[in-house]
Design an enzyme around this catalytic site. Structure first.
Site, PDB file in Angstrom:
ATOM      1  N   SER B 108     -20.587  -9.286  19.777  1.00 23.95           N
ATOM      2  CA  SER B 108     -21.570  -8.203  19.711  1.00 23.95           C
ATOM      3  C   SER B 108     -21.318  -7.302  18.518  1.00 23.95           C
ATOM      4  CB  SER B 108     -21.488  -7.364  20.986  1.00 23.95           C
ATOM      5  OG  SER B 108     -22.233  -6.162  20.845  1.00 23.95           O
ATOM      6  N   TYR B 134     -16.612  -2.418  26.302  1.00 28.33           N
ATOM      7  CA  TYR B 134     -17.376  -3.650  26.079  1.00 28.33           C
ATOM      8  C   TYR B 134     -17.112  -4.192  24.669  1.00 28.33           C
ATOM      9  CZ  TYR B 134     -21.623  -6.326  24.932  1.00 28.33           C
ATOM     10  OH  TYR B 134     -22.507  -7.271  24.496  1.00 28.33           O
ATOM     11  N   LYS B 138     -15.291  -7.735  23.256  1.00 26.48           N
ATOM     12  CA  LYS B 138     -15.878  -8.688  22.319  1.00 26.48           C
ATOM     13  C   LYS B 138     -14.909  -8.974  21.173  1.00 26.48           C
ATOM     14  CE  LYS B 138     -19.665  -9.430  24.574  1.00 26.48           C
ATOM     15  NZ  LYS B 138     -19.902 -10.750  25.189  1.00 26.48           N
TER      16      LYS B 138
END
Lengths: 238, 238
Positions: B108, B134, B138
């Protein structure tokens, strides 16, 4: 005096830092096992991956020196996950919740170990190439530290420690690798001390080695950012 | 035809890839929940973090397109740990144990989100600056992919996906950010397809966006390494 928590304080690096910092910092010690020869009474035994507990342990602390972790490059995933990944989150998040401003993270040269295997001179700006799940967990700890700096306004310094060994291990070496990768006890103390003092930068990744003539990891940013001036060079044992 | 496993195949990107790749690959689908409108019968429902199970699901597969994960940038640590960290290890390790050679990872732009917040044009070579847990998960997936390539001789391609949205979302946009960050459906399919075909490089990190005139993430390496030639540019909706 800064109040400094050392996680994994019962370990080899922990013992060296306790001796080297006890007169310059107000130490608090933490480990999963009791510390028999602790210099201070402020000792906490528990699980670094327990965030709530770590937040309590971090109360009143200015800085956390995070050493706790499975130190084996051959550590299996289950241990890497539990101790290094969950434990590093626990240490940083506990520090943040308690209002500690500064992190010093014991990263490792194994975050970039595949450059060494290919004989490539390595600088801290190069993309990671972990040589083990252990190495992946160390690059995770670096990335998470960066997030805490950017998101939460903390300061964090990641030390990719080389071969942390006493002089005698260099003298009686089995392999010449240590002539390139050695980090002496007193240089370890200096490097961590400088990370506890620096104000001019908020984040950095530094190779933690002595001033070895044969080094293939670049320490220029440690000298520039931190004022690191290593006192040892493995070459005197060559 | 390559046998390709898509994890998280029930999700938005999964649905688009299924439609776009079904005539070019022999698809196997996996998700934690049933897939109502599956194009194939070869569907497996279970937990991507279960390594043993994933190794069984990966039997006979040439490549794994790993999309499974908590897609929320606000995901709490517990979910990031369980689904994104343990799940990505499960997908890669399952693939390795089953002898699959190739990984395509849905990374991402949030792995480097703090550059965007500071208005900095970003290339894939720059150190990560995750903007969320998050985002940290990644960058973990990218580092772990690199390890599988170096250590186990696999191939891995990490796509830092931008704003995966239909044309209508660009047309009816709430904010102009998407004019810079858009990844159209057909460019998504092309990008993943090229990752499944490329032989000239073993590893890469690529920003996954269309050929947007206003892009501030560099796609030069995707064009060079993969031959990515985006067909869309959000500017036509500007």
């Amino acid at each position: 005096m800064q109040k400094v928590l050392i996680t994994g304080a019962a370990g080899r690096i922990g013992r060296t830092l306790r001796a080297g910092l006890k007169d310059r910092c107000d130490l608090r010690l933490m480990d999963r096992k009791p510390i028999d020869d602790a210099e201070v009474d402020d000792v906490h035994v528990g699980d670094v991956a327990d965030v709530e507990w770590m937040a309590a342990v971090c109360q009143g602390v200015d800085a956390v020196v995070h050493l706790a972790g499975d130190p084996s490059t051959g550590a299996p995933w289950e241990s890497v996950l539990e101790v290094n990944i969950k434990g590093t989150y626990g240490a940083y998040e506990g520090a943040r919740r308690a209002g500690a401003q500064r992190l010093v993270f014991a990263s490792s040269n194994h975050a970039t170990g595949f450059y060494e295997q290919e004989g490539v001179y390595t600088t801290p700006e190069m993309p990671v190439r972990p040589d083990s799940l252990y190495g992946v967990s160390k690059s995770f700890g670096e990335d998470l530290a960066r997030f805490y700096v950017d998101q939460h306004g903390m300061k964090a310094y990641c030390l990719r420690i080389g071969s942390f060994q006493p002089d005698s291990a260099v003298e009686n070496r089995q392999s010449d690798r240590i002539l390139s990768t050695w980090l002496s006890y007193r240089d370890t103390v200096q490097l961590v001390w400088r990370c506890l003092q620096v104000e001019s930068v908020d984040f950095g990744i530094y190779y933690g080695i002595s001033g070895n003539e044969r080094a293939y990891w670049d320490t220029e940013n440690a000298r520039r950012d931190l004022g690191y001036a290593p006192e040892d060079d493995a070459e005197r044992f060559a």
